[in-house]
Design a protein around this motif. Structure first.
Motif: not given
Length: 108
Positions: A88-99
């Motif tokens: 299972a993988l989770i993908t989120l936007g770069l800004e959300d990841f950095l936050d």
């Protein structure tokens, strides 16, 4: 197993895993395609402050489809996806990841 049942099972697995780590997690009633058509929720589950769309497909999901979900106006902040017998993988936007990283390291 049909796609609706497969998706519901995936949501339950994600919620159980999140709860085992002490996180608040819940599946969202009236989610998915049918829910969206009838005024329901555009996402399948919520974990902490994240609204997550869950997808489990035999051959996985393409990056364009994930991007379309994340950039839509539905308020989805992450996509959980898994191909059959894959991880299972989770993908989120770069800004959300950095936050998320900033919060985890006490810099937010």
């Amino acid at each position: 197993m049909n796609s609706t049942r497969k998706g519901q099972q995936f949501c339950r697995e994600i919620c159980a895993s999140a709860r085992a780590r002490g996180l608040e997690a819940e599946t969202v009633p009236m989610s998915g395609h049918l829910g969206r058509r009838h005024g329901g929720n555009p996402y399948d589950l919520a974990i902490a402050d994240y609204r997550i769309e869950a997808k489990r497909y035999k051959g996985g999901i393409g990056s364009k489809a994930v991007e379309d979900i994340l950039t839509g106006d539905q308020g989805v902040t992450a996509v959980a996806h898994q191909s059959d017998r894959g991880i299972a993988l989770i993908t989120l936007g770069l800004e959300d990841f950095l936050d998320l990283l900033a919060k985890a390291h006490g810099r937010w």
